[in-house]
Write an enzyme that holds these catalytic residues in place. Structure first.
Site, PDB file in Angstrom:
ATOM      1  N   PHE A 190       0.818  -1.219   0.000  1.00  0.00           N
ATOM      2  CA  PHE A 190       0.000   0.000   0.000  1.00  0.00           C
ATOM      3  C   PHE A 190       0.851   1.268   0.000  1.00  0.00           C
ATOM      4  O   PHE A 190       0.390   2.330  -0.400  1.00  0.00           O
ATOM      5  CB  PHE A 190      -0.940   0.014   1.230  1.00  0.00           C
ATOM      6  CG  PHE A 190      -0.281   0.487   2.495  1.00  0.00           C
ATOM      7  CD1 PHE A 190      -0.146   1.840   2.774  1.00  0.00           C
ATOM      8  CD2 PHE A 190       0.254  -0.423   3.409  1.00  0.00           C
ATOM      9  CE1 PHE A 190       0.486   2.280   3.937  1.00  0.00           C
ATOM     10  CE2 PHE A 190       0.882   0.008   4.573  1.00  0.00           C
ATOM     11  CZ  PHE A 190       0.997   1.366   4.828  1.00  0.00           C
ATOM     12  N   GLU A 212      -4.926  -3.761  -1.969  1.00  0.00           N
ATOM     13  CA  GLU A 212      -6.383  -3.517  -1.951  1.00  0.00           C
ATOM     14  C   GLU A 212      -6.724  -2.257  -1.141  1.00  0.00           C
ATOM     15  O   GLU A 212      -7.852  -1.787  -1.162  1.00  0.00           O
ATOM     16  CB  GLU A 212      -7.124  -4.745  -1.418  1.00  0.00           C
ATOM     17  CG  GLU A 212      -6.840  -5.119   0.030  1.00  0.00           C
ATOM     18  CD  GLU A 212      -5.558  -5.953   0.213  1.00  0.00           C
ATOM     19  OE1 GLU A 212      -4.606  -5.791  -0.574  1.00  0.00           O
ATOM     20  OE2 GLU A 212      -5.509  -6.740   1.179  1.00  0.00           O
ATOM     21  N   CYS A 216       9.440   2.047   3.369  1.00  0.00           N
ATOM     22  CA  CYS A 216      10.373   0.959   3.686  1.00  0.00           C
ATOM     23  C   CYS A 216      11.777   1.500   3.900  1.00  0.00           C
ATOM     24  O   CYS A 216      12.631   0.822   4.444  1.00  0.00           O
ATOM     25  CB  CYS A 216      10.388  -0.047   2.551  1.00  0.00           C
ATOM     26  SG  CYS A 216      10.932   0.685   1.018  1.00  0.00           S
ATOM     27  N   GLU A 264       9.143  -3.600  13.125  1.00  0.00           N
ATOM     28  CA  GLU A 264       8.895  -2.550  12.136  1.00  0.00           C
ATOM     29  C   GLU A 264       7.540  -1.945  12.477  1.00  0.00           C
ATOM     30  O   GLU A 264       6.502  -2.591  12.291  1.00  0.00           O
ATOM     31  CB  GLU A 264       8.865  -3.130  10.715  1.00  0.00           C
ATOM     32  CG  GLU A 264       8.634  -2.047   9.682  1.00  0.00           C
ATOM     33  CD  GLU A 264       8.437  -2.569   8.264  1.00  0.00           C
ATOM     34  OE1 GLU A 264       7.800  -3.616   8.090  1.00  0.00           O
ATOM     35  OE2 GLU A 264       8.920  -1.906   7.332  1.00  0.00           O
TER      36      GLU A 264
END
Ligand code: NAD
Length: 502
Positions: free
Chosen positions: A155, A182, A287, A387
């Site tokens: 996403f 999605e 990221c 994370e």
């Protein structure tokens, strides 16, 4: 001009040039700044995925035979269209992801650079040729497309991550099935429209929306030859193991915990700016975000003060209103990130700035959490280990360069890292010793340019090949070497021995 938005709230699949949805299952898409449901995306069944792959397989045969000259024309046209429509795509990203408009535009622009790289495909696909390798024998190499390849994206970069892969896969002569996240599927839909406008034959670029059912169908389908995945580490590992067990070539990029090491001789204003940009840009949902600031103790207090000063000036709100930071992507994710703030306090870290108490320039029901800073974080705490993927920056204090380096190398992730220092020798040692795939020297988010390759080490990437650059060209092609001899009066004679060069 066609419309890029998906004005009816229904968001559906692109199958061989036809927009169609048949599975019956859907998922809600939100505007994170208001909390409203703005769309409903179809979730494909395994049967529908089979139909898409079959369509792509048929289209691939024609596309693989299309000349490089014609493929390049399509790539240039796509590049022009994407450049002309990038503001609209950025607006779609902000509306579904929540990141501020300027940041959304930045991601489209970085993706655009990969399309530009792919425009050079005739040069990139050139093989080698050796005349007279043996007497009157020539040897040359080719790179050929794989067939249907799947791209499964997360996403957090709904435009850039698909663009890391798709222009190169298509340029190399493959057909693509993209399964976007999605949570924010509309940017992928808009870009698929642009490929059609650019003249790409129907079926070469397909979009199938879905969840685990669609992903599993792609990972196991015999006609899918390669999978490029980007997402969290547990799913990346699963994708790698499942798809390789089904005989596919796989690159599965996973999660991250990126450290920024600040040495005592660093420019602390530069380091403070960098920590803010890399810690809180895109609400930490990158990221390559910096989530662990490793400060050598002697400068830690001064650095934290500079960071705290800057944090006071940040405005969090609706990404269309000129704010610095937007909301988190869903309310569930917002709650998860907030629960880490609580966990950090419970574990004994010092909460320097508490983003839960901020005021937000957006809807009451938006998924808000302001920039948050912890000090005295230890490697045992969950706020360091996990994370978090939100605007939570943890300062870990160390005594020396060596202690900082060891901390980074002991971490299971190895996506990105940065060192801030004015000592060239220390920086050089760091680039050599650190076990991380992408390294910044006084650069906080060292995302490689498109003609280099993007990828981490350790639990941040499963597979051998990084994204884009020459790695991308190699991933989407198979090598072949031809050894040829043309009839010559001097040929002939039987010889059952192993071929020798003479
Ligand atoms: P995610 O792993 O939840 O989802 C990624 C994709 O996998 C989506 O398309 C999703 O539909 C699908 N998926 C989710 N659960 C699945 C399951 N059980 N089985 C099969 N498919 C499944 O990741 P996300 O939340 O969308 O994205 C954030 C994550 O992606 C973070 O961990 C971030 O670090 C990572 N990421 C990594 C990179 C990189 O380059 N290494 C880049 C961007 C994002």
């Amino acid at each position: 001009m066609s419309t890029l938005g998906t004005e009816p709230a229904r968001i559906t699949h692109l199958i061989g040039g036809r927009w169609d949805g048949t599975s019956g299952r859907t998922s809600e898409v939100f505007n994170p700044a208001s909390g409203e449901v703005t769309g409903r995306v179809d979730l494909a069944s395994a049967d529908l995925v089979g139909e898409v792959v079959a369509t792509a397989r048929t289209a691939w045969e024609g596309w693989a035979d299309t000349s490089l000259a014609k493929r390049t024309q399509v790539l240039f046209a796509f590049r022009e269209l994407l450049n002309a429509r990038k503001q609209e795509i950025a607006a779609l990203i902000t509306a579904e992801h929540g990141k501020v408009l300027d940041d959304a535009l930045g991601e489209v622009t970085r993706g655009l650079e990969v399309a530009e790289f792919a425009c050079g495909i005739p040069h990139l696909l050139k093989g080698g040729f050796t005349e007279n390798a043996s007497t009157k024998v020539d040897v040359y190499s080719l790179r050929q497309p794989l067939g249907v390849v799947a791209v499964i994206s997360p996403f957090n970069f709904p435009a850039m991550v698909p663009l890391w892969f798709i222009p190169i896969a298509i340029a190399c002569g493959n057909a693509v099935v993209l399964k976007p996240s999605e949570k924010d599927p509309s940017a992928a839909v808009a870009m698929a429209r642009l490929w059609r406008e650019a003249g790409l034959p129907d079926g070469v670029m397909n979009v199938v929306h879905g969840d685990k059912e669609a992903v599993d169908a792609l990972l196991t389908h015999p006609d899918v030859k390669a999978v490029s995945f980007v997402g969290s580490t547990p799913i990346a590992r699963y994708v790698y193991e499942t798809a390789t067990a089904h005989g596919k070539r796989v690159q599965a990029l996973g999660g991250a915990k990126n450290h920024m090491l600040v040495l005592p001789d660093a420019d602390l204003d530069l380091a403070a700016d960098a920590a803010i940009n890399a810690g809180f840009g895109s609400a930490g949902e990158r990221c390559m975000a910096i989530s662990a600031l490793v400060a050598v103790d002697t400068i830690a207090d001064e650095l934290i003060e500079k960071i705290t000063d800057r944090m006071r000036k940040l405005r969090t709100g609706d990404g269309t209103r000129g704010c610095d930071m937007g909301p988190l992507v869903t309310s569930a994710h917002r709650d998860k990130v907030a629960s880490y703030v609580e966990a950090g306090v419970d574990a004994g870290a010092t909460l320097v700035v508490d983003g839960r108490k901020d005021e937000f320039d957006g809807g009451d029901q938006g998924f808000w959490l302001g920039p948050t800073l912890f000090d005295h974080v230890t490697p045992q705490m969950s706020i360091y280990r996990d994370e978090i993927f939100g605007p939570v920056l943890s300062v870990v204090r160390v005594k020396s360069y060596e202690e900082g380096l060891n901390l980074i190398n002991a971490n299971p992730y190895g996506n990105g890292t940065a060192i801030f220092t004015n000592d060239g020798g220390a920086a050089r040692r760091f680039q050599n010793q650190v076990e991380v795939g992408m390294v910044g020297i006084n650069v906080p988010i060292p995302v490689p340019v498109s003609y280099y390759s993007f990828g981490g080490w350790k639990d941040s990437l499963f597979g051998d090949t990084h994204a884009h650059g020459m790695d991308g060209v190699h991933f989407y092609t198979r090598g072949k070497v031809v050894t040829s001899r043309w009839l010559d009066p001097g040929h002939g004679g039987l010889n059952l021995g192993f071929p020798r060069n003479d």
